[in-house]
Write an enzyme that holds these catalytic residues in place. Structure first.
Site, PDB file in Angstrom:
ATOM      1  CB  SER A  20      -9.750   2.273  -7.884  1.00 40.81           C
ATOM      2  OG  SER A  20      -9.773   3.585  -7.388  1.00 40.81           O
ATOM      3  CB  ILE A  21      -6.656  -2.244  -7.402  1.00 40.23           C
ATOM      4  CG1 ILE A  21      -5.229  -1.885  -7.833  1.00 40.23           C
ATOM      5  CG2 ILE A  21      -6.847  -3.753  -7.273  1.00 40.23           C
ATOM      6  CD1 ILE A  21      -4.134  -2.434  -6.955  1.00 40.23           C
ATOM      7  CB  ALA A  98       0.814   5.515   4.904  1.00 41.86           C
ATOM      8  CE1 TYR A 158       3.425   0.334  -0.655  1.00 43.20           C
ATOM      9  CE2 TYR A 158       3.979  -1.447   0.853  1.00 43.20           C
ATOM     10  CZ  TYR A 158       3.060  -0.796   0.056  1.00 43.20           C
ATOM     11  OH  TYR A 158       1.773  -1.277  -0.027  1.00 43.20           O
ATOM     12  CE  LYS A 165      -0.974  -2.727   1.150  1.00 43.98           C
ATOM     13  NZ  LYS A 165      -2.456  -2.737   1.071  1.00 43.98           N
ATOM     14  CG  LEU A 197      -6.272   9.470  -6.236  1.00 47.98           C
ATOM     15  CD1 LEU A 197      -5.824  10.582  -7.188  1.00 47.98           C
ATOM     16  CD2 LEU A 197      -7.766   9.600  -5.944  1.00 47.98           C
ATOM     17  CB  SER A 198      -2.908   5.013  -3.598  1.00 47.63           C
ATOM     18  OG  SER A 198      -4.055   4.986  -2.815  1.00 47.63           O
TER      19      SER A 198
HETATM   20  P1  NDP Z   1      -6.816   4.007  -4.877  1.00 47.99           P
HETATM   21  O1  NDP Z   1      -6.268   5.324  -4.442  1.00 47.99           O
HETATM   22  O2  NDP Z   1      -7.554   3.954  -6.142  1.00 47.99           O
HETATM   23  O3  NDP Z   1      -7.700   3.366  -3.711  1.00 47.99           O
HETATM   24  C1  NDP Z   1      -7.441   3.531  -2.371  1.00 47.99           C
HETATM   25  C2  NDP Z   1      -8.780   3.458  -1.676  1.00 47.99           C
HETATM   26  O4  NDP Z   1      -8.615   3.434  -0.249  1.00 47.99           O
HETATM   27  C3  NDP Z   1      -9.673   4.654  -1.995  1.00 47.99           C
HETATM   28  O5  NDP Z   1     -10.876   4.212  -2.544  1.00 47.99           O
HETATM   29  C4  NDP Z   1      -9.922   5.267  -0.623  1.00 47.99           C
HETATM   30  O6  NDP Z   1     -11.246   5.780  -0.478  1.00 47.99           O
HETATM   31  C5  NDP Z   1      -9.743   4.077   0.277  1.00 47.99           C
HETATM   32  N1  NDP Z   1      -9.561   4.458   1.667  1.00 47.99           N
HETATM   33  C6  NDP Z   1      -8.485   5.056   2.247  1.00 47.99           C
HETATM   34  N2  NDP Z   1      -8.723   5.261   3.553  1.00 47.99           N
HETATM   35  C7  NDP Z   1      -9.969   4.783   3.809  1.00 47.99           C
HETATM   36  C8  NDP Z   1     -10.781   4.688   4.976  1.00 47.99           C
HETATM   37  N3  NDP Z   1     -10.384   5.145   6.168  1.00 47.99           N
HETATM   38  N4  NDP Z   1     -12.009   4.127   4.869  1.00 47.99           N
HETATM   39  C9  NDP Z   1     -12.460   3.666   3.688  1.00 47.99           C
HETATM   40  N5  NDP Z   1     -11.741   3.720   2.553  1.00 47.99           N
HETATM   41  C10 NDP Z   1     -10.515   4.270   2.610  1.00 47.99           C
HETATM   42  O7  NDP Z   1      -5.519   3.069  -4.907  1.00 47.99           O
HETATM   43  P2  NDP Z   1      -5.274   1.541  -5.256  1.00 47.99           P
HETATM   44  O8  NDP Z   1      -6.370   1.012  -6.064  1.00 47.99           O
HETATM   45  O9  NDP Z   1      -3.894   1.503  -5.754  1.00 47.99           O
HETATM   46  O10 NDP Z   1      -5.280   0.863  -3.809  1.00 47.99           O
HETATM   47  C11 NDP Z   1      -6.131  -0.204  -3.442  1.00 47.99           C
HETATM   48  C12 NDP Z   1      -5.372  -1.251  -2.653  1.00 47.99           C
HETATM   49  O11 NDP Z   1      -4.404  -1.862  -3.512  1.00 47.99           O
HETATM   50  C13 NDP Z   1      -4.590  -0.719  -1.465  1.00 47.99           C
HETATM   51  O12 NDP Z   1      -4.680  -1.650  -0.403  1.00 47.99           O
HETATM   52  C14 NDP Z   1      -3.158  -0.696  -1.995  1.00 47.99           C
HETATM   53  O13 NDP Z   1      -2.223  -0.745  -0.952  1.00 47.99           O
HETATM   54  C15 NDP Z   1      -3.167  -1.939  -2.836  1.00 47.99           C
HETATM   55  N6  NDP Z   1      -2.085  -2.070  -3.816  1.00 47.99           N
HETATM   56  C16 NDP Z   1      -1.850  -1.114  -4.758  1.00 47.99           C
HETATM   57  C17 NDP Z   1      -0.837  -1.263  -5.683  1.00 47.99           C
HETATM   58  C18 NDP Z   1      -0.574  -0.228  -6.712  1.00 47.99           C
HETATM   59  O14 NDP Z   1       0.470  -0.301  -7.389  1.00 47.99           O
HETATM   60  N7  NDP Z   1      -1.439   0.749  -6.927  1.00 47.99           N
HETATM   61  C19 NDP Z   1       0.021  -2.460  -5.690  1.00 47.99           C
HETATM   62  C20 NDP Z   1      -0.326  -3.429  -4.684  1.00 47.99           C
HETATM   63  C21 NDP Z   1      -1.332  -3.228  -3.775  1.00 47.99           C
HETATM   64  P3  NDP Z   1     -11.528   7.366  -0.407  1.00 47.99           P
HETATM   65  O15 NDP Z   1     -10.726   7.990  -1.521  1.00 47.99           O
HETATM   66  O16 NDP Z   1     -12.995   7.448  -0.595  1.00 47.99           O
HETATM   67  O17 NDP Z   1     -11.054   7.790   0.931  1.00 47.99           O
HETATM   68  C1  KAL Z   2       7.095   1.825  -3.485  1.00 54.02           C
HETATM   69  C2  KAL Z   2       6.006   2.324  -4.016  1.00 54.02           C
HETATM   70  C3  KAL Z   2       5.955   3.751  -4.431  1.00 54.02           C
HETATM   71  C4  KAL Z   2       4.973   4.501  -3.587  1.00 54.02           C
HETATM   72  C5  KAL Z   2       5.240   4.456  -2.084  1.00 54.02           C
HETATM   73  C6  KAL Z   2       4.262   4.301  -1.221  1.00 54.02           C
HETATM   74  C7  KAL Z   2       2.842   4.036  -1.564  1.00 54.02           C
HETATM   75  C8  KAL Z   2       1.997   3.793  -0.569  1.00 54.02           C
HETATM   76  C9  KAL Z   2       0.556   3.496  -0.769  1.00 54.02           C
HETATM   77  C10 KAL Z   2      -0.360   4.323   0.110  1.00 54.02           C
HETATM   78  C11 KAL Z   2      -1.692   3.618   0.180  1.00 54.02           C
HETATM   79  C12 KAL Z   2      -0.489   5.701  -0.519  1.00 54.02           C
HETATM   80  C13 KAL Z   2      -1.208   6.743   0.274  1.00 54.02           C
HETATM   81  O1  KAL Z   2      -1.699   6.507   1.363  1.00 54.02           O
HETATM   82  C14 KAL Z   2      -1.303   8.100  -0.370  1.00 54.02           C
HETATM   83  C15 KAL Z   2      -1.900   9.174   0.547  1.00 54.02           C
HETATM   84  O2  KAL Z   2      -0.943   9.621   1.474  1.00 54.02           O
HETATM   85  C16 KAL Z   2      -2.301  10.418  -0.311  1.00 54.02           C
HETATM   86  N1  KAL Z   2      -3.320  10.093  -1.299  1.00 54.02           N
HETATM   87  C17 KAL Z   2      -4.640  10.234  -1.055  1.00 54.02           C
HETATM   88  O3  KAL Z   2      -5.084  10.635   0.011  1.00 54.02           O
HETATM   89  C18 KAL Z   2      -5.593   9.818  -2.163  1.00 54.02           C
HETATM   90  C19 KAL Z   2      -6.410  11.035  -2.561  1.00 54.02           C
HETATM   91  C20 KAL Z   2      -6.437   8.661  -1.665  1.00 54.02           C
HETATM   92  C21 KAL Z   2      -7.429   8.175  -2.690  1.00 54.02           C
HETATM   93  O4  KAL Z   2      -5.530   7.601  -1.391  1.00 54.02           O
HETATM   94  C22 KAL Z   2      -5.819   6.728  -0.379  1.00 54.02           C
HETATM   95  N2  KAL Z   2      -4.934   5.761  -0.225  1.00 54.02           N
HETATM   96  O5  KAL Z   2      -6.802   6.835   0.301  1.00 54.02           O
HETATM   97  C23 KAL Z   2       4.785   1.487  -4.111  1.00 54.02           C
HETATM   98  C24 KAL Z   2       4.167   1.422  -5.483  1.00 54.02           C
HETATM   99  C25 KAL Z   2       5.156   0.918  -6.526  1.00 54.02           C
HETATM  100  C26 KAL Z   2       2.945   0.470  -5.432  1.00 54.02           C
HETATM  101  C27 KAL Z   2       1.797   0.968  -4.587  1.00 54.02           C
HETATM  102  C28 KAL Z   2       1.217   2.290  -4.946  1.00 54.02           C
HETATM  103  C29 KAL Z   2       1.390   0.188  -3.561  1.00 54.02           C
HETATM  104  C30 KAL Z   2       0.230   0.449  -2.682  1.00 54.02           C
HETATM  105  O6  KAL Z   2       0.135  -0.221  -1.653  1.00 54.02           O
HETATM  106  O7  KAL Z   2      -0.650   1.273  -3.009  1.00 54.02           O
END
Ligand code: NDP
Ligand code: KAL
Length: 257
Positions: A20-21, A98, A158, A165, A197-198
């Site tokens: 996670s970030i 999403a 996306y 965003k 994980l996302s």
């Molecule tokens: P992770 O999957 O590690 O983190 C996503 C987090 O969102 C999880 O801890 C999850 O918690 C939490 N979350 C989702 N829904 C809820 C909710 N309703 N209430 C509380 N917590 C919630 O992914 P990232 O670290 O990649 O994502 C962190 C942020 O960074 C996001 O805003 C993402 O859009 C942004 N980001 C990511 C990039 C990437 O390349 N990965 C690039 C740029 C921005 P839980 O699992 O407990 O539900």
């Molecule tokens: C263009 C990129 C490739 C990926 C496209 C979309 C990514 C969207 C991010 C969004 C937050 C992902 C989800 O919501 C995943 C969700 O549907 C299923 N996953 C889960 O439920 C896991 C278990 C939990 C922990 O995830 C969450 N979010 O709660 C974008 C890439 C290149 C960069 C990214 C990943 C950007 C970003 O915003 O995360």
């Protein structure tokens, strides 16, 4: 950097696992001497977080449940934090969601429910959290959220998150204006792609990484530490003149055509 945040109470929202970030940010903040308070949504995330903290010898000040979709949950979480910690100096919002089926194909096919869900968790949550945290930021403070270039440009797949965003980045500017009166700053970090994980299982992720390695001025991907350190900077006094800003940590990718 050890003393940048010493004695400061910082709330970190959004650690799901070691990738996670928010976990990269945690390590930067810990090395800078912060007292850390965590919020989580899923039990599984809490367990992973506790294991990670243990492994890295980080003693959390508090670990509190908070569902960013639910106003009451946010209110209760911050009330608890405020009562126990007294003052909040900083907050990291690292939450987005999403439906996976809306993260492929055409944006034009986005459902109303899917659109609202993404906005609710990924953008509105910053508004609600800022409102609650502000009550305890009585010595001024700094709030940092995480965004992605898909807010500014069309990035394939996306889709609905791009709209969420864009709303998040606009919210950063409007919130900065509101809470600036209380000497609270609000900024966003726009990170390059990180395999979290996302990002897992979502089509096209590898293409984004290759594009950065090929096109970005630094010709390499960014890592968790680099994103963590820029969050640290924005939370610290070094950034005391910065608010309403979106700071890219993407090896310069956003600057090239
Ligand atoms: P992770 O999957 O590690 O983190 C996503 C987090 O969102 C999880 O801890 C999850 O918690 C939490 N979350 C989702 N829904 C809820 C909710 N309703 N209430 C509380 N917590 C919630 O992914 P990232 O670290 O990649 O994502 C962190 C942020 O960074 C996001 O805003 C993402 O859009 C942004 N980001 C990511 C990039 C990437 O390349 N990965 C690039 C740029 C921005 P839980 O699992 O407990 O539900
Ligand atoms: C263009 C990129 C490739 C990926 C496209 C979309 C990514 C969207 C991010 C969004 C937050 C992902 C989800 O919501 C995943 C969700 O549907 C299923 N996953 C889960 O439920 C896991 C278990 C939990 C922990 O995830 C969450 N979010 O709660 C974008 C890439 C290149 C960069 C990214 C990943 C950007 C970003 O915003 O995360």
């Amino acid at each position: 950097m050890t003393s940048l945040l010493s004695g400061k109470n910082i709330v970190v929202m959004g650690v799901a696992n070691n990738r996670s970030i928010a976990w990269g940010i945690t390590q930067s903040l810990h090395n800078a001497g912060a007292n850390l308070i965590f919020t989580y949504r899923q039990e599984r995330s809490k367990q992973k977080l506790n294991k990670l903290l243990d492994k890295h010898g980080i003693e959390p000040r508090m670990v509190v449940p908070c569902d960013a979709e639910d106003d009451q949950s946010i209110e209760q979480a911050f009330q608890k934090i405020g009562e126990e910690a007294g003052i909040i100096h900083g907050l990291v919002h690292s939450i987005a969601f999403a439906n996976a089926e809306e993260l492929q194909g055409e944006y034009a096919d986005t459902s109303r429910d899917g659109y609202l869900l993404a906005q609710n968790i990924s953008a509105y949550s910053l508004v609600a959290v800022t409102r609650e945290a502000r009550k305890y930021m009585t010595e001024g403070g700094s709030i940092v959220t995480q965004t992605y270039i898909g807010a500014e440009r069309v990035v394939p797949n996306y889709n609905v998150m791009g709209a969420a965003k864009a709303a998040l980045e606009a919210s950063v500017r409007y919130l900065a204006e509101d809470v600036g009166k209380d000497d609270i700053r609000v900024n966003a970090v726009s990170a390059g792609p990180l395999r979290t994980l996302s990002a897992k299982g979502i089509a096209g992720f590898n293409d984004k990484v290759s594009a950065v390695e090929e096109k970005a001025p630094l010709r390499r991907q960014v890592d968790q530490d680099q994103v963590g350190d820029v969050n640290l900077f924005l939370l610290s006094e070094l950034a005391r003149g910065v608010t309403g800003e979106v700071l890219h940590v993407d090896a310069g990718f956003h600057t090239v055509a």
